[in-house]
Design a protein around this motif. Structure first.
Motif, PDB file in Angstrom:
ATOM      1  N   ASP A 102       0.858  -1.186   0.000  1.00  0.00           N
ATOM      2  CA  ASP A 102       0.000   0.000   0.000  1.00  0.00           C
ATOM      3  C   ASP A 102       0.895   1.238   0.000  1.00  0.00           C
ATOM      4  O   ASP A 102       1.614   1.491   0.965  1.00  0.00           O
ATOM      5  CB  ASP A 102      -0.887  -0.031   1.243  1.00  0.00           C
ATOM      6  CG  ASP A 102      -1.851   1.128   1.339  1.00  0.00           C
ATOM      7  OD1 ASP A 102      -1.688   2.126   0.597  1.00  0.00           O
ATOM      8  OD2 ASP A 102      -2.776   1.055   2.169  1.00  0.00           O
ATOM      9  N   ILE A 103       0.866   2.004  -1.095  1.00  0.00           N
ATOM     10  CA  ILE A 103       1.773   3.159  -1.211  1.00  0.00           C
ATOM     11  C   ILE A 103       1.389   4.302  -0.273  1.00  0.00           C
ATOM     12  O   ILE A 103       2.131   5.276  -0.173  1.00  0.00           O
ATOM     13  CB  ILE A 103       1.881   3.671  -2.665  1.00  0.00           C
ATOM     14  CG1 ILE A 103       0.537   4.196  -3.174  1.00  0.00           C
ATOM     15  CG2 ILE A 103       2.433   2.585  -3.571  1.00  0.00           C
ATOM     16  CD1 ILE A 103       0.633   4.921  -4.497  1.00  0.00           C
ATOM     17  N   LYS A 104       0.275   4.174   0.429  1.00  0.00           N
ATOM     18  CA  LYS A 104      -0.114   5.185   1.421  1.00  0.00           C
ATOM     19  C   LYS A 104       0.534   4.913   2.775  1.00  0.00           C
ATOM     20  O   LYS A 104       0.404   5.712   3.688  1.00  0.00           O
ATOM     21  CB  LYS A 104      -1.643   5.227   1.587  1.00  0.00           C
ATOM     22  CG  LYS A 104      -2.382   5.625   0.323  1.00  0.00           C
ATOM     23  CD  LYS A 104      -2.081   7.048  -0.076  1.00  0.00           C
ATOM     24  CE  LYS A 104      -2.914   7.449  -1.277  1.00  0.00           C
ATOM     25  NZ  LYS A 104      -2.654   8.785  -1.729  1.00  0.00           N
ATOM     26  N   THR A 105       1.230   3.775   2.891  1.00  0.00           N
ATOM     27  CA  THR A 105       1.958   3.470   4.127  1.00  0.00           C
ATOM     28  C   THR A 105       3.453   3.646   3.862  1.00  0.00           C
ATOM     29  O   THR A 105       3.911   3.510   2.722  1.00  0.00           O
ATOM     30  CB  THR A 105       1.698   2.021   4.591  1.00  0.00           C
ATOM     31  OG1 THR A 105       2.228   1.114   3.622  1.00  0.00           O
ATOM     32  CG2 THR A 105       0.210   1.764   4.796  1.00  0.00           C
ATOM     33  N   PRO A 106       4.232   3.935   4.890  1.00  0.00           N
ATOM     34  CA  PRO A 106       5.679   4.103   4.683  1.00  0.00           C
ATOM     35  C   PRO A 106       6.339   2.838   4.116  1.00  0.00           C
ATOM     36  O   PRO A 106       7.204   2.934   3.242  1.00  0.00           O
ATOM     37  CB  PRO A 106       6.212   4.421   6.085  1.00  0.00           C
ATOM     38  CG  PRO A 106       5.038   4.945   6.840  1.00  0.00           C
ATOM     39  CD  PRO A 106       3.830   4.277   6.264  1.00  0.00           C
ATOM     40  N   GLU A 107       5.921   1.670   4.600  1.00  0.00           N
ATOM     41  CA  GLU A 107       6.524   0.417   4.129  1.00  0.00           C
ATOM     42  C   GLU A 107       6.207   0.175   2.653  1.00  0.00           C
ATOM     43  O   GLU A 107       7.074  -0.218   1.872  1.00  0.00           O
ATOM     44  CB  GLU A 107       6.011  -0.776   4.958  1.00  0.00           C
ATOM     45  CG  GLU A 107       6.361  -0.703   6.422  1.00  0.00           C
ATOM     46  CD  GLU A 107       5.394   0.156   7.243  1.00  0.00           C
ATOM     47  OE1 GLU A 107       4.307   0.524   6.725  1.00  0.00           O
ATOM     48  OE2 GLU A 107       5.737   0.469   8.385  1.00  0.00           O
ATOM     49  N   GLY A 108       4.939   0.380   2.285  1.00  0.00           N
ATOM     50  CA  GLY A 108       4.526   0.166   0.899  1.00  0.00           C
ATOM     51  C   GLY A 108       5.184   1.147  -0.058  1.00  0.00           C
ATOM     52  O   GLY A 108       5.622   0.773  -1.148  1.00  0.00           O
ATOM     53  N   ALA A 109       5.278   2.406   0.352  1.00  0.00           N
ATOM     54  CA  ALA A 109       5.920   3.420  -0.490  1.00  0.00           C
ATOM     55  C   ALA A 109       7.406   3.112  -0.667  1.00  0.00           C
ATOM     56  O   ALA A 109       7.949   3.232  -1.771  1.00  0.00           O
ATOM     57  CB  ALA A 109       5.733   4.806   0.124  1.00  0.00           C
ATOM     58  N   ALA A 110       8.067   2.668   0.402  1.00  0.00           N
ATOM     59  CA  ALA A 110       9.489   2.313   0.313  1.00  0.00           C
ATOM     60  C   ALA A 110       9.685   1.108  -0.603  1.00  0.00           C
ATOM     61  O   ALA A 110      10.643   1.069  -1.385  1.00  0.00           O
ATOM     62  CB  ALA A 110      10.042   2.020   1.709  1.00  0.00           C
ATOM     63  N   PHE A 111       8.768   0.140  -0.532  1.00  0.00           N
ATOM     64  CA  PHE A 111       8.852  -1.045  -1.384  1.00  0.00           C
ATOM     65  C   PHE A 111       8.730  -0.650  -2.857  1.00  0.00           C
ATOM     66  O   PHE A 111       9.498  -1.095  -3.697  1.00  0.00           O
ATOM     67  CB  PHE A 111       7.746  -2.033  -0.991  1.00  0.00           C
ATOM     68  CG  PHE A 111       7.926  -3.405  -1.549  1.00  0.00           C
ATOM     69  CD1 PHE A 111       8.680  -4.356  -0.882  1.00  0.00           C
ATOM     70  CD2 PHE A 111       7.327  -3.763  -2.745  1.00  0.00           C
ATOM     71  CE1 PHE A 111       8.843  -5.634  -1.394  1.00  0.00           C
ATOM     72  CE2 PHE A 111       7.483  -5.034  -3.270  1.00  0.00           C
ATOM     73  CZ  PHE A 111       8.246  -5.974  -2.593  1.00  0.00           C
ATOM     74  N   ALA A 112       7.775   0.216  -3.174  1.00  0.00           N
ATOM     75  CA  ALA A 112       7.590   0.674  -4.564  1.00  0.00           C
ATOM     76  C   ALA A 112       8.816   1.444  -5.046  1.00  0.00           C
ATOM     77  O   ALA A 112       9.248   1.279  -6.190  1.00  0.00           O
ATOM     78  CB  ALA A 112       6.342   1.539  -4.663  1.00  0.00           C
ATOM     79  N   ARG A 113       9.391   2.284  -4.192  1.00  0.00           N
ATOM     80  CA  ARG A 113      10.601   3.032  -4.566  1.00  0.00           C
ATOM     81  C   ARG A 113      11.777   2.091  -4.791  1.00  0.00           C
ATOM     82  O   ARG A 113      12.564   2.293  -5.718  1.00  0.00           O
ATOM     83  CB  ARG A 113      10.960   4.058  -3.480  1.00  0.00           C
ATOM     84  CG  ARG A 113      10.160   5.331  -3.538  1.00  0.00           C
ATOM     85  CD  ARG A 113      10.743   6.417  -2.640  1.00  0.00           C
ATOM     86  NE  ARG A 113      10.930   5.995  -1.259  1.00  0.00           N
ATOM     87  CZ  ARG A 113      10.004   6.058  -0.309  1.00  0.00           C
ATOM     88  NH1 ARG A 113       8.807   6.541  -0.586  1.00  0.00           N
ATOM     89  NH2 ARG A 113      10.276   5.660   0.919  1.00  0.00           N
ATOM     90  N   ARG A 114      11.908   1.068  -3.969  1.00  0.00           N
ATOM     91  CA  ARG A 114      13.023   0.123  -4.102  1.00  0.00           C
ATOM     92  C   ARG A 114      13.020  -0.538  -5.473  1.00  0.00           C
ATOM     93  O   ARG A 114      14.075  -0.737  -6.075  1.00  0.00           O
ATOM     94  CB  ARG A 114      12.936  -0.948  -3.024  1.00  0.00           C
ATOM     95  CG  ARG A 114      14.106  -1.915  -3.060  1.00  0.00           C
ATOM     96  CD  ARG A 114      14.061  -2.997  -1.979  1.00  0.00           C
ATOM     97  NE  ARG A 114      13.459  -2.545  -0.757  1.00  0.00           N
ATOM     98  CZ  ARG A 114      12.655  -3.301   0.002  1.00  0.00           C
ATOM     99  NH1 ARG A 114      12.373  -4.537  -0.336  1.00  0.00           N
ATOM    100  NH2 ARG A 114      12.133  -2.819   1.111  1.00  0.00           N
ATOM    101  N   TYR A 115      11.838  -0.835  -5.999  1.00  0.00           N
ATOM    102  CA  TYR A 115      11.746  -1.489  -7.306  1.00  0.00           C
ATOM    103  C   TYR A 115      11.424  -0.514  -8.437  1.00  0.00           C
ATOM    104  O   TYR A 115      11.247  -0.927  -9.578  1.00  0.00           O
ATOM    105  CB  TYR A 115      10.734  -2.642  -7.243  1.00  0.00           C
ATOM    106  CG  TYR A 115      11.240  -3.746  -6.352  1.00  0.00           C
ATOM    107  CD1 TYR A 115      12.184  -4.643  -6.815  1.00  0.00           C
ATOM    108  CD2 TYR A 115      10.820  -3.844  -5.034  1.00  0.00           C
ATOM    109  CE1 TYR A 115      12.689  -5.644  -5.987  1.00  0.00           C
ATOM    110  CE2 TYR A 115      11.308  -4.839  -4.202  1.00  0.00           C
ATOM    111  CZ  TYR A 115      12.243  -5.735  -4.681  1.00  0.00           C
ATOM    112  OH  TYR A 115      12.746  -6.720  -3.862  1.00  0.00           O
TER     113      TYR A 115
END
Length: 160
Positions: A106-119
């Protein structure tokens, strides 16, 4: 005259049903309480179960823990993301208990946004990982469930 006044006072007294609760009324109230308590307990159990499923589906640390993993980069406010999620879940119904894990970033959460940025991928994207957590394929945009099922089957066969 005093006798007529006494009679009128008696007629103004409280009705018999309000004077003391009957056994029937007490049992009705108790039955209603049991039904309400059962409903509240059921709702609580459903709520806990739903939260656990939500938490497990959003636990991105599970990528690379063995099974093939599909991660959706998801914006919960995006209708296209929601449609992709529906199509992905429909496609995964054919793979029940076949070692495919579906997760949501979920890009609205810090973890989800970081995951999307990593890839380096936007939302409305599926990332297909092997059991070791290595990215093998990226699927962008809305796809139909039948198309996704073919992609998932080919991916599973390729990494098995």
């Amino acid at each position: 005259m005093p006798k007529s006044r006494a009679k009128s006072r008696k007629s103004k007294s409280a009705p018999a049903s309000a004077a003391a609760p009957t056994r029937r009324n007490v049992l009705k109230l108790a039955g209603g309480g049991v039904i309400a308590a059962t409903g509240a307990a059921g709702a609580g159990i459903w709520g806990v179960s739903s939260f656990r499923a939500y938490a497990a589906e959003h636990d991105l640390s599970r990528v690379g823990e063995g099974p093939v993993t599909i991660v959706q980069i998801h914006d919960p406010q995006c209708p296209t993301c929601t449609a992709l999620q529906k199509q992905t879940r429909a496609a995964l119904r054919d793979f029940d208990d076949c070692g495919i894990t579906y997760l949501v970033a979920d890009i609205k959460t810090p973890e989800g946004a970081a995951f999307a940025r990593r890839y380096r991928v936007p939302h409305v994207t599926l990332l297909l990982f092997d059991g070791d957590g290595e990215l093998h394929q990226t699927v962008q945009g809305l796809q139909q469930a039948s198309q996704l099922a073919q992609v998932f089957a080919a991916h599973k066969a390729a990494v098995a």
